[in-house]
Design a protein around this motif. Structure first.
Motif, mmCIF file in Angstrom:
data_model
loop_
_atom_site.group_PDB
_atom_site.id
_atom_site.type_symbol
_atom_site.label_atom_id
_atom_site.label_comp_id
_atom_site.label_asym_id
_atom_site.label_seq_id
_atom_site.Cartn_x
_atom_site.Cartn_y
_atom_site.Cartn_z
ATOM 1 N N ASP A 56 48.168 58.634 36.992
ATOM 2 C CA ASP A 56 48.145 57.209 36.667
ATOM 3 C C ASP A 56 47.192 56.958 35.502
ATOM 4 O O ASP A 56 46.047 57.410 35.530
ATOM 5 C CB ASP A 56 47.702 56.404 37.889
ATOM 6 C CG ASP A 56 47.982 54.914 37.738
ATOM 7 O OD1 ASP A 56 47.455 54.312 36.783
ATOM 8 O OD2 ASP A 56 48.717 54.365 38.567
ATOM 9 N N THR A 103 45.695 54.257 34.695
ATOM 10 C CA THR A 103 44.601 53.387 35.146
ATOM 11 C C THR A 103 44.465 53.524 36.671
ATOM 12 O O THR A 103 44.762 52.586 37.414
ATOM 13 C CB THR A 103 44.861 51.914 34.762
ATOM 14 O OG1 THR A 103 46.131 51.507 35.315
ATOM 15 C CG2 THR A 103 44.875 51.739 33.254
ATOM 16 N N ILE A 160 41.974 53.658 38.899
ATOM 17 C CA ILE A 160 41.067 52.812 39.676
ATOM 18 C C ILE A 160 41.664 51.420 39.877
ATOM 19 O O ILE A 160 41.636 50.867 40.976
ATOM 20 C CB ILE A 160 39.690 52.727 38.993
ATOM 21 C CG1 ILE A 160 39.076 54.129 38.874
ATOM 22 C CG2 ILE A 160 38.773 51.803 39.763
ATOM 23 C CD1 ILE A 160 38.957 54.869 40.190
ATOM 24 N N GLN A 161 42.245 50.872 38.799
ATOM 25 C CA GLN A 161 42.878 49.560 38.911
ATOM 26 C C GLN A 161 44.056 49.616 39.877
ATOM 27 O O GLN A 161 44.279 48.688 40.661
ATOM 28 C CB GLN A 161 43.337 49.077 37.529
ATOM 29 C CG GLN A 161 42.205 48.709 36.588
ATOM 30 C CD GLN A 161 41.689 49.912 35.808
ATOM 31 O OE1 GLN A 161 41.863 51.061 36.224
ATOM 32 N NE2 GLN A 161 41.055 49.645 34.674
ATOM 33 N N THR A 162 44.823 50.699 39.809
ATOM 34 C CA THR A 162 45.963 50.852 40.707
ATOM 35 C C THR A 162 45.506 50.942 42.157
ATOM 36 O O THR A 162 46.080 50.302 43.048
ATOM 37 C CB THR A 162 46.772 52.106 40.326
ATOM 38 O OG1 THR A 162 47.258 51.971 38.991
ATOM 39 C CG2 THR A 162 47.947 52.306 41.278
ATOM 40 N N GLN A 221 33.059 49.374 45.460
ATOM 41 C CA GLN A 221 33.478 49.210 44.058
ATOM 42 C C GLN A 221 32.717 48.086 43.381
ATOM 43 O O GLN A 221 32.404 48.167 42.197
ATOM 44 C CB GLN A 221 34.983 48.961 43.983
ATOM 45 C CG GLN A 221 35.819 50.205 44.193
ATOM 46 C CD GLN A 221 37.264 50.025 43.755
ATOM 47 O OE1 GLN A 221 37.564 49.217 42.883
ATOM 48 N NE2 GLN A 221 38.160 50.785 44.359
ATOM 49 N N LYS A 227 42.711 49.803 43.454
ATOM 50 C CA LYS A 227 42.174 48.508 43.887
ATOM 51 C C LYS A 227 43.310 47.542 44.237
ATOM 52 O O LYS A 227 43.257 46.828 45.246
ATOM 53 C CB LYS A 227 41.291 47.917 42.793
ATOM 54 C CG LYS A 227 40.506 46.698 43.243
ATOM 55 C CD LYS A 227 39.451 46.315 42.225
ATOM 56 C CE LYS A 227 38.585 45.174 42.728
ATOM 57 N NZ LYS A 227 37.497 44.828 41.785
ATOM 58 N N LYS A 228 44.367 47.543 43.413
ATOM 59 C CA LYS A 228 45.523 46.691 43.682
ATOM 60 C C LYS A 228 46.183 47.081 44.998
ATOM 61 O O LYS A 228 46.543 46.215 45.819
ATOM 62 C CB LYS A 228 46.528 46.799 42.530
ATOM 63 C CG LYS A 228 47.771 45.943 42.721
ATOM 64 C CD LYS A 228 48.741 46.123 41.560
ATOM 65 C CE LYS A 228 50.032 45.324 41.790
ATOM 66 N NZ LYS A 228 51.008 45.548 40.692
#
Length: 244
Positions: A109, A111, A113-115, A144, A117-118
């Motif tokens: 991926d 991104t 970390i963003q994935t 986080q 978190k989502k």
């Protein structure tokens, strides 16, 4: 960084015992079931229950890493005991996610970390999410918010704890905990195309394994022993703050 974690995970898999092994410096995962008398305890090690002596006072229902040694009289003695982080006392505190899937996401991926978190937020909003899983996800998000990435997951059915924190553009600190290697703390520094990595461990055999297995031409790795180590993030500390 995930490549180095995968290598340590592979070492953990390769060194995993199929049966209890005494008189070795590789730590065993120990649960204290009952204090019998004086310094004698009833323990669970893997699927086996046994009795052993400890010069250190142990807490019932707590988990430890330690060495089991058998003397000439066939009496088992515990040594080099390290209490596991509080999170290990609850199976439900670990997400039902295997390390390989987690590592694949981090590698593929753009991104991750963003994935992650989502996905955590979506899971928390899902009505089928259990109360225990919701609490674990909450702790992950709280970590986080402190800049610490906290992932309690599984490796072939065994609990592992992965934590890391980006200190600056070129420096990452991490804490890893494997059931058969004990806790590992370290720093990864990027120096151009070279990675400078330092590991600290608490058990002699873990030290020897990492020294042997982590050598690579493109990496500068040092491994040292330490007698003290704490996680980057401890959910029980957050709970105490909330109660206070």
């Amino acid at each position: 960084m995930i490549r180095q974690i995968k290598r340590v995970a592979k070492i953990s898999q390769q060194s995993s015992y199929s049966k209890i092994t005494f008189n070795t410096n590789l730590p065993l995962s120990i649960t204290v079931l009952e204090k019998l008398y004086q310094n004698q305890y009833k323990l669970q090690v893997g699927k086996q229950e046994l009795k052993a002596r400890s010069n250190r006072t142990l807490s019932v229902n707590k988990q430890y890493w330690g060495i089991l040694e058998e003397n000439k009289e066939a009496i088992l003695n515990l040594s080099h005991l390290v209490q596991k982080p509080e999170i290990y006392n609850s199976n439900s505190a670990f997400l039902d996610i295997e390390f390989d899937l987690f590592a694949q996401l981090l590698e593929e991926d753009p991104t991750p970390i963003q994935t992650l978190k989502k996905q955590m937020v979506e899971k928390m909003l899902d009505a089928t999410t259990s109360k225990e899983e919701f609490l674990t996800l909450t702790y992950m998000l709280l970590a986080q918010n402190q800049g610490i990435f906290h992932f309690p997951i599984f490796l072939e059915g065994k609990k592992i704890l992965l934590q890391f924190e980006k200190q600056d553009l070129h420096t990452t600190v991490f804490y890893l905990a494997f059931e058969n290697l004990g806790p590992i703390r370290g720093i990864i520094r990027e120096n151009g195309k070279i990675l400078d990595i330092s590991f600290e461990v608490m058990f002699d055999k873990s030290y020897q394994l990492l020294q042997k297995e982590l050598k690579q031409n493109d990496l500068h790795i040092t491994v040292t022993r330490t007698d003290m180590m704490v996680p980057l993030f401890n959910p029980s500390d957050v709970l105490l703050d909330v109660k206070g």
